[in-house]
Design a protein around this motif. Structure first.
Motif, PDB file in Angstrom:
ATOM      1  N   GLY A   1       0.813  -1.207   0.000  1.00 32.26           N
ATOM      2  CA  GLY A   1       0.000   0.000   0.000  1.00 32.26           C
ATOM      3  C   GLY A   1       0.847   1.258   0.000  1.00 32.26           C
ATOM      4  N   ILE A   2       0.172   2.383  -0.002  1.00 38.97           N
ATOM      5  CA  ILE A   2       0.858   3.684  -0.089  1.00 38.97           C
ATOM      6  C   ILE A   2       0.617   4.507   1.176  1.00 38.97           C
ATOM      7  CG2 ILE A   2       0.825   3.768  -2.599  1.00 38.97           C
ATOM      8  CD1 ILE A   2      -1.576   5.657  -2.380  1.00 38.97           C
ATOM      9  N   ARG A   3       0.476   3.815   2.303  1.00 34.45           N
ATOM     10  CA  ARG A   3       0.281   4.532   3.554  1.00 34.45           C
ATOM     11  C   ARG A   3       1.432   5.505   3.791  1.00 34.45           C
ATOM     12  NH1 ARG A   3      -0.305   1.879   9.614  1.00 34.45           N
ATOM     13  NH2 ARG A   3      -0.682   3.868  10.700  1.00 34.45           N
ATOM     14  N   GLY A   4       1.086   6.723   4.160  1.00 34.02           N
ATOM     15  CA  GLY A   4       2.099   7.767   4.331  1.00 34.02           C
ATOM     16  C   GLY A   4       2.253   8.635   3.104  1.00 34.02           C
ATOM     17  N   PHE A   5       1.638   8.205   1.986  1.00 31.21           N
ATOM     18  CA  PHE A   5       1.760   8.958   0.742  1.00 31.21           C
ATOM     19  C   PHE A   5       0.442   9.584   0.299  1.00 31.21           C
ATOM     20  CE2 PHE A   5       5.917   6.987  -0.311  1.00 31.21           C
ATOM     21  CZ  PHE A   5       6.560   8.140  -0.735  1.00 31.21           C
ATOM     22  N   TYR A   6      -0.589   9.527   1.147  1.00 27.19           N
ATOM     23  CA  TYR A   6      -1.873  10.076   0.730  1.00 27.19           C
ATOM     24  C   TYR A   6      -1.810  11.593   0.554  1.00 27.19           C
ATOM     25  CZ  TYR A   6      -3.743   5.472   1.810  1.00 27.19           C
ATOM     26  OH  TYR A   6      -3.988   4.125   1.820  1.00 27.19           O
ATOM     27  N   ILE A   7      -1.111  12.277   1.463  1.00 25.63           N
ATOM     28  CA  ILE A   7      -0.973  13.725   1.335  1.00 25.63           C
ATOM     29  C   ILE A   7      -0.101  14.064   0.138  1.00 25.63           C
ATOM     30  CG2 ILE A   7       0.036  15.767   2.441  1.00 25.63           C
ATOM     31  CD1 ILE A   7      -0.994  14.674   5.102  1.00 25.63           C
ATOM     32  N   PHE A   8       0.961  13.299  -0.059  1.00 21.03           N
ATOM     33  CA  PHE A   8       1.805  13.438  -1.263  1.00 21.03           C
ATOM     34  C   PHE A   8       0.924  13.373  -2.502  1.00 21.03           C
ATOM     35  CE2 PHE A   8       4.071  11.833  -4.806  1.00 21.03           C
ATOM     36  CZ  PHE A   8       5.432  12.040  -4.659  1.00 21.03           C
ATOM     37  N   LEU A   9       0.106  12.324  -2.571  1.00 16.31           N
ATOM     38  CA  LEU A   9      -0.769  12.100  -3.724  1.00 16.31           C
ATOM     39  C   LEU A   9      -1.734  13.263  -3.901  1.00 16.31           C
ATOM     40  CD1 LEU A   9      -1.105   9.639  -5.694  1.00 16.31           C
ATOM     41  CD2 LEU A   9      -3.060   8.972  -4.291  1.00 16.31           C
ATOM     42  N   ALA A  10      -2.334  13.733  -2.785  1.00 16.94           N
ATOM     43  CA  ALA A  10      -3.313  14.817  -2.853  1.00 16.94           C
ATOM     44  C   ALA A  10      -2.664  16.127  -3.309  1.00 16.94           C
ATOM     45  CB  ALA A  10      -3.965  15.004  -1.490  1.00 16.94           C
ATOM     46  N   CYS A  11      -1.456  16.422  -2.806  1.00 16.45           N
ATOM     47  CA  CYS A  11      -0.766  17.659  -3.189  1.00 16.45           C
ATOM     48  C   CYS A  11      -0.477  17.692  -4.686  1.00 16.45           C
ATOM     49  CB  CYS A  11       0.534  17.814  -2.397  1.00 16.45           C
ATOM     50  SG  CYS A  11       0.299  18.218  -0.658  1.00 16.45           S
ATOM     51  N   ILE A  12       0.062  16.589  -5.210  1.00 15.76           N
ATOM     52  CA  ILE A  12       0.386  16.527  -6.638  1.00 15.76           C
ATOM     53  C   ILE A  12      -0.884  16.588  -7.483  1.00 15.76           C
ATOM     54  CG2 ILE A  12       1.362  15.064  -8.457  1.00 15.76           C
ATOM     55  CD1 ILE A  12       3.459  16.416  -6.736  1.00 15.76           C
ATOM     56  N   ALA A  13      -1.919  15.834  -7.072  1.00 13.45           N
ATOM     57  CA  ALA A  13      -3.175  15.826  -7.830  1.00 13.45           C
ATOM     58  C   ALA A  13      -3.826  17.205  -7.827  1.00 13.45           C
ATOM     59  CB  ALA A  13      -4.129  14.787  -7.244  1.00 13.45           C
ATOM     60  N   LEU A  14      -3.794  17.892  -6.672  1.00 13.59           N
ATOM     61  CA  LEU A  14      -4.432  19.198  -6.557  1.00 13.59           C
ATOM     62  C   LEU A  14      -3.745  20.238  -7.437  1.00 13.59           C
ATOM     63  CD1 LEU A  14      -6.632  20.751  -4.947  1.00 13.59           C
ATOM     64  CD2 LEU A  14      -4.854  21.355  -3.317  1.00 13.59           C
ATOM     65  N   GLY A  15      -2.423  20.335  -7.327  1.00 15.41           N
ATOM     66  CA  GLY A  15      -1.698  21.323  -8.127  1.00 15.41           C
ATOM     67  C   GLY A  15      -1.757  21.026  -9.606  1.00 15.41           C
ATOM     68  N   THR A  16      -1.530  19.767  -9.970  1.00  9.46           N
ATOM     69  CA  THR A  16      -1.585  19.382 -11.390  1.00  9.46           C
ATOM     70  C   THR A  16      -2.984  19.585 -11.948  1.00  9.46           C
ATOM     71  OG1 THR A  16       0.124  17.718 -10.977  1.00  9.46           O
ATOM     72  CG2 THR A  16      -1.122  17.517 -13.015  1.00  9.46           C
ATOM     73  N   GLY A  17      -3.999  19.202 -11.171  1.00  7.86           N
ATOM     74  CA  GLY A  17      -5.379  19.365 -11.618  1.00  7.86           C
ATOM     75  C   GLY A  17      -5.745  20.816 -11.835  1.00  7.86           C
ATOM     76  N   ALA A  18      -5.287  21.704 -10.934  1.00  7.89           N
ATOM     77  CA  ALA A  18      -5.584  23.137 -11.080  1.00  7.89           C
ATOM     78  C   ALA A  18      -4.984  23.688 -12.365  1.00  7.89           C
ATOM     79  CB  ALA A  18      -5.050  23.902  -9.865  1.00  7.89           C
ATOM     80  N   ILE A  19      -3.726  23.362 -12.638  1.00  5.95           N
ATOM     81  CA  ILE A  19      -3.064  23.857 -13.854  1.00  5.95           C
ATOM     82  C   ILE A  19      -3.716  23.266 -15.101  1.00  5.95           C
ATOM     83  CG2 ILE A  19      -0.888  23.847 -15.138  1.00  5.95           C
ATOM     84  CD1 ILE A  19       0.555  23.950 -12.434  1.00  5.95           C
ATOM     85  N   ALA A  20      -3.993  21.956 -15.084  1.00  6.73           N
ATOM     86  CA  ALA A  20      -4.627  21.312 -16.240  1.00  6.73           C
ATOM     87  C   ALA A  20      -6.008  21.879 -16.486  1.00  6.73           C
ATOM     88  CB  ALA A  20      -4.703  19.799 -16.016  1.00  6.73           C
ATOM     89  N   ALA A  21      -6.784  22.119 -15.416  1.00  7.13           N
ATOM     90  CA  ALA A  21      -8.154  22.616 -15.566  1.00  7.13           C
ATOM     91  C   ALA A  21      -8.162  24.035 -16.129  1.00  7.13           C
ATOM     92  CB  ALA A  21      -8.861  22.577 -14.214  1.00  7.13           C
TER      93      ALA A  21
END
Length: 847
Positions: free
Chosen positions: A22-42
């Motif tokens: 699993g990716i325990r400990g990486f959920y915030i990592f995942l959310a930060c990258i998804a949020l920033g990338t999603g904002a720029i892509a959108a």
């Protein structure tokens, strides 16, 4: 190569094997990258969707292949012959005027558009009821048909079938506007649309000498291939025509440019969220590697080279980052379809599902570079720590930098990230300033964190054990101070900056501008009406101040003989060259202006034409005293020498002009007059009476109540501010995620502290107070920094760029303090509560 390939293959296999857990400990990592990338892509996907639609629907948006626009005059017979030789011509005329009820009880400002039977050449005009436009606008018995915007009917309390007066003509409302294909290319309107026939406009008497009228000649070309050379041909055959030419491939250039600029701003805000998320990436990687210390130690004890260990975790980080980027890309890909549901009634947005690879690729590159830039240094720390230290439960709190290759790689990735932001920006100067501000903010935040720790270290001893423990936690090795200040400080500073800018603009619009602004602008006063108009207004408002000036319209076509369309004009001064400008002449210096350079001409001056130029705009355009300005007025090119520069206070909303000419320049030229009425003591009822009297007495004079115009602008600012705050909230949300990650990253050290202190007799209540004090101090310090940094940034933008008065708003300060304290204390205690319940024995055995 033979050695490297097996190592990479082995590292890849081991990385995949570890990810099975699993990716325990990486959920915030995942959310930060998804949020920033999603904002720029959108943001970029929606922007490209709008601009692509404008480009693909150019003919419909322009209602023609080519548009020739003339101001204050119609085309001559020779010009008409030239236009008709290009193809089918449709003529429309636009102006602002007052529409009123037949009984004179109410009136409203309208954007009048008079069209012929050929309109529109492309697209379809849709009314309610859906009858042919020619039938809706036809006249009978001296009454003409009109199609009105629903807003106009609401304002005047009218319905389809009622009558309306426009100038000297009676109109019958035959329908309401549903779809006007070329509305966007016409530009922004302050008033609701009223569509009439050209015959009705002629009968209204509104078109008189000097009236502010736009005549548009839209052409369906017989030879589409001739479009590219039309402008050069028209300029060659009619060099003094003074018309503005627009083709369907640039149907709405101002709208396209504004969307591009706004999308750049939102992209930079999204990039801020991504960079703030980068701090979360670094925290998450450090925490993850800290949790894997026994695994790393095992690898090293079994003989795994340090490079292989680093590669194993770099591959895991890359895989998880790609997952976050993929989530962001999905958000970006879906955004145009979601945005279409809300924007379709305002902007041309395609409802067909479409992917925009360029926008998605840009977001992907930003996401990858951010991940690598912030993950390299924690990986370098892991490489340097020996296995024995890891087995002894020592983590990565040491402040020693990793070896130089890791520092170099991190620097290169950060430079690449900055370079990508600058190279892909519409305005690279703004992008450079943004990158510099981010770097400066990071440096300052590190210094602030160091200052907080230094002050805590040198603070006097306090009696409270909980407070003493909190102060010690702030400056000890491995303290949370740098992580909390860095993660929350940038997002809060951005929010403070945008909120202060919004607040100052609203205060300017609703406060200072209203206080000094005139009550009314009166436009299109004919020379024969000036005296009688003055007597009427002074009789209605004896305490008011009436100012009258002659007014013409002119388009700047050259500076020092050089065509302005071929010049590289700075963005700040480009607005002066967009379309026609109001111009005037005066014997003496206007009372609301002050000379900054040069000398005013004599009252009886009769030499070569002279012009006084607004000093701010002159400097932005690179003009100086002695330069020549060529202006096209009523089809004639007039060249004048700049005699002086003067300071203009545009925010006063009084009569101001970029250019004021010497009186001899336009001697004998037909023109109308512009007037303002200022009466601070006037009540709304008295304003309404003046508006009613002037409109009924002089139906061809356009009366604009300034407060109504300010209200419209205020609504627009509010809508823009909502979009900006929504974008800023993305950065703040990223800060919250990073803050949570930073606190989670220090959980192991906190667990050890809590267990040891509880073993030594500390109670849970005392530890909660200690942690609360620590989070309060850090939150308060971060809020103070955000207020100072955001306040300075907002002051610079408002006072130096917008040239408006800037004030600090106490409510913003209070909101920032509350937000910072709630976030730090709330998130901190949520994580601390679990730590306080940790069993002592398992932790003590590993110390």
């Amino acid at each position: 190569m033979r050695i490297i390939t097996p190592r990479v293959s082995l590292a890849f296999r081991l990385a995949l094997r570890e990810l099975r857990g699993g990716i325990r400990g990486f959920y915030i990592f995942l959310a930060c990258i998804a949020l920033g990338t999603g904002a720029i892509a959108a943001v970029n996907s929606v922007s490209q969707s709008i601009t692509d639609t404008i480009a693909s629907q150019g003919q419909e948006l322009l209602a023609g292949d080519v548009r020739f626009e003339l101001n204050n005059r119609e085309a001559t017979s020779q010009e008409i012959g030239f236009l008709e030789g290009l193809g089918t011509v449709s003529v429309s005329t636009g102006l602002r005027s007052m529409a009123r009820k037949p009984d004179g009880s109410d009136q409203a400002l309208v954007e009048v558009k008079a069209v012929d039977d050929a309109y529109p050449l492309y697209g379809k005009f849709v009314a309610e009821p859906d009858y042919p436009l020619a039938a809706l606008l036809s006249g009978q018995g001296g009454t003409y048909g009109a199609v009105a915007a629903p807003l106009l009917l609401d304002r005047l309390g009218l319905a389809v079938g009622d009558e309306l007066l426009l100038g000297n003509v009676k109109l019958s409302i035959t329908g309401t506007v549903k779809t006007e294909p070329d509305a966007l290319s016409e530009g922004f309107g302050f008033a609701p649309r009223l569509l009439v026939s050209r015959q009705a406009l002629q009968a209204s008497g509104l078109i008189q000498t000097g009236s502010l009228v736009e005549h548009a000649y839209k052409i369906r070309l017989e030879d589409k291939a001739a479009m590219s050379g039309i402008q050069a041909r028209a300029s060659k055959e009619f060099p003094s025509a003074g018309w503005a030419i627009r083709t369907s491939d640039r149907a709405a250039p101002s709208l396209t440019e504004n969307i591009t600029r706004f999308s750049q701003f939102l992209t930079l805000v999204g990039l801020t969220a991504l960079i703030v998320g980068g701090v979360g990436v670094a925290n998450a990687v450090r925490a993850f590697l800290d949790s894997k210390r026994t695994t790393i130690a095992t690898f090293k004890c079994l003989g795994a080279p340090a490079q292989v260990v680093v590669l194993i975790y770099l591959i895991q980080i890359a895989i998880i980052a790609l997952g976050g980027i993929l989530i962001g890309l999905v958000i970006g890909a879906l955004s145009p379809m979601l945005a279409a549901q809300f924007l379709a009634q305002f902007l041309p947005v395609s409802t067909t599902p479409t992917l925009y690879p360029g926008a998605l690729l840009l977001a992907t590159l930003f996401g990858i570079l951010t991940t690598l830039a912030f993950a390299i240094l924690p990986l370098g720390h892991a490489r340097e720590v020996p296995a024995t230290a890891l087995f002894r439960e020592q983590g990565f709190e040491a402040r020693r930098l990793p070896s130089w290759p890791y520092i170099l790689l991190a620097t290169l990735f950060m430079v690449a990230l900055a370079g990508l932001a600058i190279l892909t920006a519409y305005d690279r100067f703004i992008a450079v300033v943004f990158v510099g501000a981010i770097v400066f903010a990071f440096v300052v935040l590190r210094l602030v964190a160091a200052l907080i720790a230094w002050l805590a270290r040198r603070s006097p001893r306090v009696n409270s054990p909980a407070l003493r423990l909190a102060i010690g936690n702030i400056h000890r090795p491995g303290a949370l101070t740098p992580s909390v200040v860095l993660s929350l400080g940038l997002g809060l500073a951005l929010l403070v900056t945008l909120t202060l800018i919004d607040g100052n603009l609203r205060q300017q619009l609703t406060g200072r501008m209203n206080e000094g602004a005139p009550n009314f602008f009166f436009v299109d006063i004919q020379s024969a009406e000036v005296d009688a108009f003055r007597d009427l207004v002074q009789g209605q408002a004896p305490k008011g101040k009436l100012v009258e000036v002659p007014m013409l319209r002119g388009r700047i076509i050259a500076f020092n003989g050089e065509d302005v369309t071929k010049m590289n004009v700075p963005a700040a001064g480009r607005w002066v060259l967009n379309g026609d400008r109001g111009i005037t002449y005066a014997e003496t210096l206007p009372e609301n202006a002050a000379l900054t350079e040069g000398k005013w001409w004599d009252k009886d001056y009769s030499g070569e034409p002279l012009v006084s130029f607004s000093s701010e705009e002159a400097h932005e355009l690179g003009l100086k005293i002695g330069d020549k300005v060529t202006v096209n007025v009523l089809g004639r090119n007039i060249t004048a020498k700049i005699a002086n520069l003067r300071r203009v206070e545009w925010e006063s909303l009084s009569i101001n002009f970029v250019m004021v000419f010497s009186p001899n320049t336009f001697r004998g030229a037909p023109h109308a007059w512009l007037a303002t009425l200022t009466d601070p003591s006037s009540t709304p009822a008295e304003d309404a009476a003046i508006l009613k009297t002037v409109t009924n007495t002089y139906p061809t004079i356009t009366s604009v109540r300034v407060k109504d115009a300010i209200d419209i602008v205020n609504q627009l600012v509010a809508q823009l501010a909502t979009a900006i705050r929504a974008a800023a909230s993305v950065a703040l949300f990223a800060s919250i995620l990073v803050l949570a990650g930073a606190l989670a990253a220090g959980n192991r050290a906190r667990t050890h502290d809590a267990v040891v202190l509880k073993t030594l007799g500390a109670t849970r209540a005392m530890l909660i107070r200690a942690f609360s004090y620590e989070y309060l101090i850090l939150g308060l310090a971060t809020a103070i920094f955000a207020l100072i940094a955001g306040g300075v940034a907002a002051w610079f933008i408002v006072a130096r760029i917008m040239r408006l008065p800037s004030t600090f708003l106490p409510d913003v300060a209070g909101l920032t303090l509350v937000t910072a304290l709630v976030l730090t204390v709330g998130i901190g205690l949520i994580g601390t509560w679990r730590i306080l319940g940790q069993k002592a024995a398992p932790v003590l055995r590993e110390l």
